[in-house]
Design an enzyme around this catalytic site. Structure first.
Site, PDB file in Angstrom:
ATOM      1  CB  SER A 143      69.628  52.497 -44.504  1.00  0.00           C
ATOM      2  OG  SER A 143      71.091  52.554 -44.406  1.00  0.00           O
ATOM      3  CD  GLU A 184      72.003  60.961 -44.424  1.00  0.00           C
ATOM      4  OE1 GLU A 184      72.671  60.066 -43.826  1.00  0.00           O
ATOM      5  OE2 GLU A 184      72.517  62.107 -44.656  1.00  0.00           O
ATOM      6  CB  ALA A 217      73.952  73.612 -37.992  1.00  0.00           C
ATOM      7  NE  ARG A 229      80.885  68.524 -33.403  1.00  0.00           N
ATOM      8  CZ  ARG A 229      82.073  68.932 -33.876  1.00  0.00           C
ATOM      9  NH1 ARG A 229      83.024  69.011 -33.074  1.00  0.00           N
ATOM     10  NH2 ARG A 229      82.105  69.396 -35.037  1.00  0.00           N
ATOM     11  N   GLY A 230      76.873  67.077 -34.699  1.00  0.00           N
ATOM     12  CA  GLY A 230      76.482  68.370 -35.625  1.00  0.00           C
ATOM     13  C   GLY A 230      77.784  69.336 -35.798  1.00  0.00           C
ATOM     14  CG  ASP A 231      79.514  70.450 -38.686  1.00  0.00           C
ATOM     15  OD1 ASP A 231      80.741  69.992 -38.009  1.00  0.00           O
ATOM     16  OD2 ASP A 231      79.282  69.787 -39.722  1.00  0.00           O
ATOM     17  CG  PHE A 289      79.283  67.839 -48.978  1.00  0.00           C
ATOM     18  CD1 PHE A 289      79.133  68.888 -47.867  1.00  0.00           C
ATOM     19  CD2 PHE A 289      79.203  66.643 -49.044  1.00  0.00           C
ATOM     20  CE1 PHE A 289      78.531  68.460 -46.824  1.00  0.00           C
ATOM     21  CE2 PHE A 289      78.437  66.215 -47.648  1.00  0.00           C
ATOM     22  CZ  PHE A 289      78.075  67.199 -46.821  1.00  0.00           C
ATOM     23  CG  HIS A 293      73.247  55.197 -44.827  1.00  0.00           C
ATOM     24  ND1 HIS A 293      71.987  55.222 -44.051  1.00  0.00           N
ATOM     25  CD2 HIS A 293      73.559  56.454 -44.726  1.00  0.00           C
ATOM     26  CE1 HIS A 293      71.559  56.349 -43.915  1.00  0.00           C
ATOM     27  NE2 HIS A 293      72.444  57.234 -44.360  1.00  0.00           N
TER      28      HIS A 293
END
Ligand code: FAD
Length: 286
Positions: A14, A16, A50, A105-107, A214, A264
């Site tokens: 996959s 992204e 976000a 959840r995200g940041d 990152f 992925h």
């Protein structure tokens, strides 16, 4: 290092993408998507900002990819949104025929201080199952090197298990460059009763400074020797890219040889490094 092609049984792949902010970026993304579709991916996924900052952008890209006939999975998190807004978005995806989501959840969105109540991914998974039954295949995130806010190795695995118990189907990992971390993590998950697929997330290496920044923020380790090699290339982009492709090809080969259930790719909206790695692996989709 791999200098010959090896052939594997074709594992699910996959890719992204992130939603571009400009028309030019968007046009490039659609070229990249068409080029990468030659590798017969199981699906493409599109990230979410976000606080819903890219909500409409993500939805537009997802809808366009879907309309081109490809399988696509929007990423989704509450951020600053209400439950009603999230359910509306999911309802729109369902109506459009989207069948897979990546639930996060995200940041904390910057500028929101601590006023915002974060909704954990296991709660989002439960909400999706409650309102949409089995319509969506739900992917969640996993962290072989452990999520940076996690209290402990064991608690992070317990919370991953909570996401599966709430109804997630499979997980995609944060990227890593040490395959031992992945296999140790998968074994630890199995020992806690997790039997669903945990697909390694693969980050090709194209830019040292961005990768280092990152990685520091998301808790992914760049092994010291790799960091030193990458630093040493300086402005020699061609040598850095060649090293990165060899390194990540070897990583993927080790992962697949030892039972990883798929790959992925974090494409960063670029064709070349993913295409080179997959071709080295003999997974050129033909
Ligand atoms: P959770 O699974 O909710 O975990 C967050 C933290 O809280 C962990 O430390 C966990 O141990 C702990 N925890 C979990 N559940 C509970 C609970 N019930 N009670 C107490 N503690 C708990 N970010 C974006 O902004 N957009 C994206 O599109 C995006 N896509 C991603 C895709 C993948 C494959 C991955 C690996 C990450 C992605 N991220 C994305 C980053 C992700 O949003 C962050 O890593 C975020 O900090 C955690 O999200 P999560 O879904 O893993 O959170």
């Amino acid at each position: 290092m791999s200098d010959t092609e090896v052939t594997h049984e074709i594992p699910p792949i996959s890719f992204e993408f992130f939603p571009p902010k400009t028309e030019q970026g968007r046009a490039k993304l659609f070229d990249v998507r068409r080029e990468l579709s030659g590798f017969n991916p199981e699906f493409f996924s599109v990230t979410y900002g976000a606080g819903g900052s890219t909500r409409d952008n993500t939805k537009n890209i997802v809808t366009s990819i879907h309309n081109e006939g490809a399988q696509v999975a929007p990423h989704l998190s509450f951020g600053g949104d209400t439950e009603t807004a999230i359910l509306q978005l999911l309802g729109d995806y369902q109506a459009a025929g989207i069948k897979r989501v990546v639930a996060l959840r995200g940041d904390m969105p910057s500028g929101m201080g601590s006023s915002l109540q974060m909704v954990y991914a296991n709660q989002l998974v439960a909400l999706i199952r409650q309102h949409f039954g089995d319509h969506f295949h739900i992917e969640v995130a996993a962290y072989p090197e452990i999520h940076p806010e996690s209290k402990s190795f064991d608690s992070d695995i317990q919370y991953l298990k909570a996401k599966f118990d709430a109804g997630a189907n499979s997980a995609i990992t944060q990227y890593f460059y040490n395959p031992d971390a992945y296999f140790y993590f998968v074994d630890a998950c199995a020992a806690q009763g997790i039997s669903q697929p945990i697909v390694p997330g693969i980050m090709p290496i194209t830019n040292f400074k961005n990768l280092a920044r990152f990685s520091d923020s998301c808790g992914a380790e760049i092994p010291r020797w790799v960091r030193k090699r990458l630093e040493g290339f300086g402005d020699d982009q061609a040598s850095l890219s060649a090293f990165g492709i060899d390194l990540v090809t070897d990583l993927c080969e080790t992962l697949l040889d030892n039972g990883a259930p798929g790959l992925h790719f974090y494409t960063m909206n670029q064709t070349e490094p993913c295409a080179a790695i997959l071709t080295n692996l003999g997974l050129n989709g033909i």
